[in-house]
Motif scaffolding. Structure first.
Motif, PDB file in Angstrom:
ATOM      1  N   ILE A 116       0.868  -1.176   0.000  1.00 28.36           N
ATOM      2  CA  ILE A 116       0.000   0.000   0.000  1.00 28.36           C
ATOM      3  C   ILE A 116       0.906   1.228   0.000  1.00 28.36           C
ATOM      4  O   ILE A 116       1.856   1.298   0.789  1.00 28.36           O
ATOM      5  CB  ILE A 116      -0.920   0.034   1.239  1.00 28.36           C
ATOM      6  N   ARG A 117       0.633   2.172  -0.878  1.00 25.11           N
ATOM      7  CA  ARG A 117       1.463   3.375  -0.925  1.00 25.11           C
ATOM      8  C   ARG A 117       0.619   4.574  -1.337  1.00 25.11           C
ATOM      9  O   ARG A 117      -0.469   4.418  -1.919  1.00 25.11           O
ATOM     10  CB  ARG A 117       2.634   3.206  -1.900  1.00 25.11           C
ATOM     11  N   VAL A 118       1.150   5.761  -1.051  1.00 22.38           N
ATOM     12  CA  VAL A 118       0.516   7.030  -1.427  1.00 22.38           C
ATOM     13  C   VAL A 118       1.539   7.862  -2.181  1.00 22.38           C
ATOM     14  O   VAL A 118       2.744   7.569  -2.187  1.00 22.38           O
ATOM     15  CB  VAL A 118       0.005   7.790  -0.181  1.00 22.38           C
ATOM     16  N   ASP A 119       1.042   8.920  -2.820  1.00 21.12           N
ATOM     17  CA  ASP A 119       1.931   9.812  -3.556  1.00 21.12           C
ATOM     18  C   ASP A 119       2.666  10.729  -2.589  1.00 21.12           C
ATOM     19  O   ASP A 119       2.154  11.128  -1.551  1.00 21.12           O
ATOM     20  CB  ASP A 119       1.133  10.673  -4.550  1.00 21.12           C
ATOM     21  N   LEU A 120       3.910  11.034  -2.940  1.00 17.90           N
ATOM     22  CA  LEU A 120       4.700  12.032  -2.222  1.00 17.90           C
ATOM     23  C   LEU A 120       5.179  13.073  -3.215  1.00 17.90           C
ATOM     24  O   LEU A 120       5.926  12.730  -4.135  1.00 17.90           O
ATOM     25  CB  LEU A 120       5.898  11.369  -1.528  1.00 17.90           C
ATOM     26  N   PRO A 121       4.768  14.325  -3.094  1.00 18.66           N
ATOM     27  CA  PRO A 121       3.904  14.884  -2.054  1.00 18.66           C
ATOM     28  C   PRO A 121       2.481  14.326  -2.144  1.00 18.66           C
ATOM     29  O   PRO A 121       2.076  13.806  -3.177  1.00 18.66           O
ATOM     30  CB  PRO A 121       3.942  16.393  -2.340  1.00 18.66           C
ATOM     31  N   PRO A 122       1.702  14.455  -1.059  1.00 21.98           N
ATOM     32  CA  PRO A 122       0.387  13.791  -0.983  1.00 21.98           C
ATOM     33  C   PRO A 122      -0.563  14.259  -2.078  1.00 21.98           C
ATOM     34  O   PRO A 122      -0.537  15.399  -2.522  1.00 21.98           O
ATOM     35  CB  PRO A 122      -0.114  14.186   0.409  1.00 21.98           C
ATOM     36  N   SER A 123      -1.418  13.325  -2.501  1.00 22.57           N
ATOM     37  CA  SER A 123      -2.478  13.614  -3.468  1.00 22.57           C
ATOM     38  C   SER A 123      -3.771  12.999  -2.929  1.00 22.57           C
ATOM     39  O   SER A 123      -3.843  12.572  -1.781  1.00 22.57           O
ATOM     40  CB  SER A 123      -2.130  13.054  -4.845  1.00 22.57           C
ATOM     41  N   ASP A 124      -4.787  12.935  -3.758  1.00 15.83           N
ATOM     42  CA  ASP A 124      -6.082  12.378  -3.355  1.00 15.83           C
ATOM     43  C   ASP A 124      -6.210  10.901  -3.694  1.00 15.83           C
ATOM     44  O   ASP A 124      -7.316  10.365  -3.703  1.00 15.83           O
ATOM     45  CB  ASP A 124      -7.216  13.155  -4.038  1.00 15.83           C
ATOM     46  N   SER A 125      -5.065  10.238  -3.981  1.00 19.03           N
ATOM     47  CA  SER A 125      -5.119   8.837  -4.407  1.00 19.03           C
ATOM     48  C   SER A 125      -4.253   7.986  -3.492  1.00 19.03           C
ATOM     49  O   SER A 125      -3.284   8.447  -2.890  1.00 19.03           O
ATOM     50  CB  SER A 125      -4.635   8.703  -5.856  1.00 19.03           C
TER      51      SER A 125
END
Length: 329
Positions: A116-125
């Motif tokens: 599980i991962r998120v975008d860096l810098p943060p996004s809505d996905s």
């Protein structure tokens, strides 16, 4: 005997003070240990990735963690997610890798969530890695902690979900087909593991070959540098030889020019001396000629005067006598 009020008040204050001392460490301990829902945002991940039934967790310095739930349960997001009683993985900034204990349902199939991962810098996905599939989901549904259901509503529905989580919908149709699917899935898993092992082996071979090429290139570079230094030394030696030869030639030319200049100077001195002698001889001759001219001029005047004088006394011409007197005067 009347009770001592001051003694009771002092004892009461002492007990209150003692109880407050006992409660302070527990309060400090509860404040010093963050919950798992507080740790996830520190790594840029939403706290709603885990259900509200977490009872304990452990973590290590390298990011590996183990989360313990009260019971296996389900949470309905965009897809139905199953949480095992024990969940493990490795936590890093913006991602959870090596995840075990979380599955997602897709078309009556339960698939393991590996990462599980998120975008860096943060996004809505947010991204769920399921095998070779990378599924993009809306991050908003994971921002709040959800209640976890330990069972699915209805006996039939519960049976279907339990069966499909293990084997799929084919268990309901044909048990043999389900067993076949299990064998196929196991074969595919082993094949996948074999391919991954071969990929790691190939990666190792490539690294070894790259290391060999790097060593060979470094050797070639060292050879080129040594050859360049040798050529530089040869050039310096040749330049030194050329300088010496040019110096010798320059000395010879200088010596020759000095001799030539000395010879020319001597010849010029001789010619100048000769010219001086000629000039001196010419001056002497001029003086002699001048003297001879004067002598001849004086002699001519004397002869002329004598002639006129003679003419004066011998001739009776009065005009001749005047001329004779003018000449003598």
């Amino acid at each position: 005997m009347a009770p001592n009020t001051k003694t009771h008040l002092g004892l009461t204050h002492f007990l209150l003070f003692f109880l407050s001392i006992l409660t302070i460490p527990s309060l400090l301990l509860s404040d010093s240990i963050p919950t798992v829902y507080e740790i996830l945002p520190q790594f840029g991940l939403p706290s709603g990735l885990l259900p509200d039934s977490v009872v304990n967790y452990t973590s290590s310095d390298d990011g590996r963690f183990v989360v313990f739930l009260a019971n296996p349960c389900y949470v309905q997001f965009e897809y139905l997610v199953y949480y095992d009683k024990t969940i493990t993985g490795k936590l890093s900034n913006g991602s959870i890798t090596g995840l075990k204990g979380i599955q997602v349902q897709r078309f009556f199939l339960w698939l393991d969530v590996d990462e599980i991962r998120v975008d860096l810098p943060p996004s809505d996905s947010i991204y769920f890695q399921v095998g070779l599939i990378n599924k993009k989901l809306d991050l908003g549904q994971f921002k709040t902690v959800h209640s976890c259901r330990d069972k699915v509503t209805g006996t039939c529905a519960k049976r279907i979900f339990e069966i499909t989580r293990e084997c799929g919908f084919f268990e309901l149709v044909n048990h043999k087909l389900c067993e076949h699917d299990k064998r196929v899935a196991d074969h595919l898993r082993k094949w996948h593991e074999s391919l991954m092992a071969e990929a790691r082996q190939c990666e190792t071979i490539v690294e070894v070959e790259v290391g060999k090429v790097k060593v060979e290139m470094e050797k070639e570079v060292d050879k080129v540098k040594a050859e360049a230094r040798r050529c530089e030394t040869i050039v310096e030696v040749e330049v030194g030889k050329v300088k010496v030869e040019m110096g010798k030639k320059a000395d010879k030319v200088k010596e020759k020019m000095e001799k030539q200049v000395g010879k020319t100077k001597a010849e010029m001195d001789n010619e100048i001396a000769q010219y001086r002698k000629e000039i001196e001889n010419g001056e002497i001759k001029f003086q002699v000629m001048n003297m001879n001219y004067l002598t001849m001029l004086v002699g001519s005047w004397i002869l002329f005067a004598f002639y006129v004088f003679f003419f004066r006394y011998t001739s009776k011409n009065q005009h001749g006598r005047r001329i004779g007197r003018m000449m003598l005067s």
